[in-house]
Design a protein around this motif. Structure first.
Motif, PDB file in Angstrom:
ATOM      1  N   THR A 161      39.498  -5.578 -32.200  1.00 60.26           N
ATOM      2  CA  THR A 161      40.923  -5.201 -31.903  1.00 60.26           C
ATOM      3  C   THR A 161      40.945  -4.872 -30.408  1.00 60.26           C
ATOM      4  O   THR A 161      39.812  -4.442 -29.624  1.00 60.26           O
ATOM      5  CB  THR A 161      41.365  -3.932 -32.624  1.00 60.26           C
ATOM      6  OG1 THR A 161      40.306  -2.867 -32.367  1.00 60.26           O
ATOM      7  CG2 THR A 161      41.386  -4.125 -34.046  1.00 60.26           C
ATOM      8  N   VAL A 162      42.174  -4.858 -29.700  1.00 55.50           N
ATOM      9  CA  VAL A 162      42.471  -4.822 -28.288  1.00 55.50           C
ATOM     10  C   VAL A 162      43.337  -3.819 -27.937  1.00 55.50           C
ATOM     11  O   VAL A 162      44.514  -4.103 -28.433  1.00 55.50           O
ATOM     12  CB  VAL A 162      42.512  -6.103 -27.417  1.00 55.50           C
ATOM     13  CG1 VAL A 162      42.692  -5.771 -25.908  1.00 55.50           C
ATOM     14  CG2 VAL A 162      41.350  -7.149 -27.902  1.00 55.50           C
ATOM     15  N   GLY A 163      43.315  -2.594 -27.224  1.00 56.04           N
ATOM     16  CA  GLY A 163      44.042  -1.751 -26.801  1.00 56.04           C
ATOM     17  C   GLY A 163      43.984  -1.874 -25.162  1.00 56.04           C
ATOM     18  O   GLY A 163      42.835  -1.838 -24.712  1.00 56.04           O
ATOM     19  N   VAL A 164      44.903  -1.568 -24.496  1.00 63.15           N
ATOM     20  CA  VAL A 164      45.117  -1.539 -23.098  1.00 63.15           C
ATOM     21  C   VAL A 164      45.927  -0.262 -22.679  1.00 63.15           C
ATOM     22  O   VAL A 164      47.084   0.086 -23.242  1.00 63.15           O
ATOM     23  CB  VAL A 164      45.996  -2.851 -22.616  1.00 63.15           C
ATOM     24  CG1 VAL A 164      45.907  -2.638 -20.694  1.00 63.15           C
ATOM     25  CG2 VAL A 164      45.052  -3.941 -23.164  1.00 63.15           C
ATOM     26  N   GLY A 165      45.262   0.493 -21.615  1.00 58.92           N
ATOM     27  CA  GLY A 165      45.900   1.844 -21.177  1.00 58.92           C
ATOM     28  C   GLY A 165      46.409   1.241 -19.711  1.00 58.92           C
ATOM     29  O   GLY A 165      45.824   0.599 -18.930  1.00 58.92           O
ATOM     30  N   ILE A 166      47.677   1.607 -19.478  1.00 59.55           N
ATOM     31  CA  ILE A 166      48.272   1.170 -18.093  1.00 59.55           C
ATOM     32  C   ILE A 166      48.987   2.455 -17.409  1.00 59.55           C
ATOM     33  O   ILE A 166      49.161   3.360 -18.038  1.00 59.55           O
ATOM     34  CB  ILE A 166      49.238  -0.065 -18.326  1.00 59.55           C
ATOM     35  CG1 ILE A 166      50.601   0.514 -19.201  1.00 59.55           C
ATOM     36  CG2 ILE A 166      48.559  -1.341 -18.681  1.00 59.55           C
ATOM     37  CD1 ILE A 166      51.811  -0.326 -19.098  1.00 59.55           C
ATOM     38  N   PRO A 167      49.033   2.325 -16.055  1.00 61.69           N
ATOM     39  CA  PRO A 167      49.672   3.609 -15.437  1.00 61.69           C
ATOM     40  C   PRO A 167      51.274   3.318 -15.290  1.00 61.69           C
ATOM     41  O   PRO A 167      51.710   3.408 -14.400  1.00 61.69           O
ATOM     42  CB  PRO A 167      49.092   3.613 -13.845  1.00 61.69           C
ATOM     43  CG  PRO A 167      49.045   1.887 -13.729  1.00 61.69           C
ATOM     44  CD  PRO A 167      48.363   1.564 -15.199  1.00 61.69           C
TER      45      PRO A 167
ATOM     46  N   ARG B  81      48.003  -3.831 -28.308  1.00 61.37           N
ATOM     47  CA  ARG B  81      48.478  -2.493 -28.202  1.00 61.37           C
ATOM     48  C   ARG B  81      48.352  -2.058 -26.728  1.00 61.37           C
ATOM     49  O   ARG B  81      47.141  -1.829 -26.355  1.00 61.37           O
ATOM     50  CB  ARG B  81      48.039  -1.603 -29.200  1.00 61.37           C
ATOM     51  CG  ARG B  81      48.333  -1.926 -30.672  1.00 61.37           C
ATOM     52  CD  ARG B  81      48.000  -0.890 -31.533  1.00 61.37           C
ATOM     53  NE  ARG B  81      48.388  -1.340 -33.061  1.00 61.37           N
ATOM     54  CZ  ARG B  81      48.275  -0.445 -34.026  1.00 61.37           C
ATOM     55  NH1 ARG B  81      47.385   0.570 -33.856  1.00 61.37           N
ATOM     56  NH2 ARG B  81      48.471  -1.197 -35.222  1.00 61.37           N
ATOM     57  N   VAL B  82      49.416  -1.567 -26.342  1.00 65.50           N
ATOM     58  CA  VAL B  82      49.531  -1.275 -24.777  1.00 65.50           C
ATOM     59  C   VAL B  82      49.885   0.184 -24.805  1.00 65.50           C
ATOM     60  O   VAL B  82      50.957   0.328 -25.459  1.00 65.50           O
ATOM     61  CB  VAL B  82      50.223  -2.031 -23.792  1.00 65.50           C
ATOM     62  CG1 VAL B  82      50.386  -1.678 -22.466  1.00 65.50           C
ATOM     63  CG2 VAL B  82      49.643  -3.462 -23.753  1.00 65.50           C
ATOM     64  N   ALA B  83      49.586   0.995 -24.008  1.00 63.56           N
ATOM     65  CA  ALA B  83      49.934   2.544 -24.140  1.00 63.56           C
ATOM     66  C   ALA B  83      49.871   3.144 -22.480  1.00 63.56           C
ATOM     67  O   ALA B  83      48.882   2.678 -21.658  1.00 63.56           O
ATOM     68  CB  ALA B  83      49.232   3.471 -24.915  1.00 63.56           C
ATOM     69  N   ASN B  84      50.531   4.252 -22.375  1.00 66.44           N
ATOM     70  CA  ASN B  84      50.252   5.032 -21.137  1.00 66.44           C
ATOM     71  C   ASN B  84      48.936   5.650 -20.947  1.00 66.44           C
ATOM     72  O   ASN B  84      48.304   5.891 -21.852  1.00 66.44           O
ATOM     73  CB  ASN B  84      51.415   5.752 -21.019  1.00 66.44           C
ATOM     74  CG  ASN B  84      51.331   6.662 -19.643  1.00 66.44           C
ATOM     75  OD1 ASN B  84      50.837   7.774 -19.689  1.00 66.44           O
ATOM     76  ND2 ASN B  84      51.632   6.289 -18.343  1.00 66.44           N
TER      77      ASN B  84
END
Length: 299
Positions: free
Chosen positions: A59-65, A101-104
């Protein structure tokens, strides 16, 4: 179950792969290309390299500013400005052949510390990152709480509570408002206040050293800082009453915070009593990328 987390920062992209126990199996970082398609290329290459080496799909999750707007589906408010206005989760999902999934990044910090960090086992975790700026995230039962508008945790852009006359209308925030919490309790705000008092320092770390040496001006500045931090966190406690608050970012390494803050909070929490633990994070700069991987927790 293999989980891959990606921390998309302004200067570097970091990827980590965790097994079901949270054990790190792979980690790599590369410079961030300051262009959207090249950023997608870099993340795609990192994910496939990790999976190839570990011989397992993840699974892949990404944290972004920033955040993905629930209204437009596009990234907004990211200081990595080249990703703004793009459907990052959709575009990455197409390239990787799966949901992404992308989250702060502050929410990723909160979930990392909630799953197996300093707040492990606690149901409601408020995670605060205090560095150059100030951000926060919320984890409930081991899962990120984004909120209907995807701004849960953005308490740093509320006004500083219980302002004194000299604090009122004294700072400008990049968000366009005045006297935001961030402008007072970030590392930048700490340095600004120290300089206004007549001190000379280029960073919060420098002020912390002066504090350890017992410099009067540094002690006075830090006393004001902890009071402002206490007022700010009291608003969170009065509203949400979390089980624990975890601090991250450069300022969180100042040990005196954890000695002084428990004495300040009851002054501002309703009823004059407060037992909310405020603790330093466990994973430091790795919390964001680990939290991105844990975006797939219990799903």
């Amino acid at each position: 179950m293999l989980r891959i987390g990606v921390d998309l920062g302004g200067t570097k992209i970091e990827v980590v792969a965790l097994n079901g126990l949270g054990e790190e199996l792979y980690r790599k970082r590369v410079p961030t290309p300051r262009e959207y398609v090249a950023t997608l290329d870099a993340i795609e290459a990192l994910v496939f390299e990790a999976e190839s080496l570990l011989q397992q799909k993840a699974t892949v999750g990404v944290g972004i500013p920033g955040v993905v707007s629930p209204f437009s589906g596009l990234v907004k408010n990211a200081n990595s400005t080249w990703i703004n206005g793009h459907p990052l989760d959709i575009d990455l999902g197409k390239r990787l052949g799966r949901e992404v999934r992308v989250a702060n990044d502050a929410n990723c910090f909160a979930i990392s510390e909630a799953i197996d960090g300093a707040a492990a086992g606690e149901a409601i975790v408020f995670g605060v990152i205090i560095g150059t700026g100030c951000g926060a995230g919320l984890s409930i039962n081991g899962r990120v709480h984004n909120g209907r508008n995807r701004i849960a945790g953005e308490w740093g852009h509320n006004p500083l509570p219980w302002m004194s006359e000299d604090e009122f209308n004294s700072t400008d925030c990049f968000c366009g408002n005045k006297d935001c919490i961030e402008t007072f309790i970030s590392g930048t705000g700490l340095v600004r206040d120290y300089k206004l008092a007549g001190g000379h320092a280029d960073s919060g770390i420098e002020i912390a050293l002066k504090l350890e040496q017992g410099e009067l001006l540094a002690c006075q500045t830090f006393e004001r800082y902890v009071d402002r931090l206490g007022r700010s966190l009291a608003h969170v406690i009065n509203t949400l009453d979390p089980d624990i608050i975890v601090l991250g970012g450069g300022v969180s390494s100042i040990n005196q915070i954890y000695q002084l803050l428990p004495k300040v909070l009851p002054k501002y929490v309703l009823g004059g009593e407060c037992r909310t633990p405020v603790v330093q994070n466990m994973y430091g700069s790795s919390s964001g990328v680990r939290g991105a991987a844990w975006l797939w927790n219990n799903s």
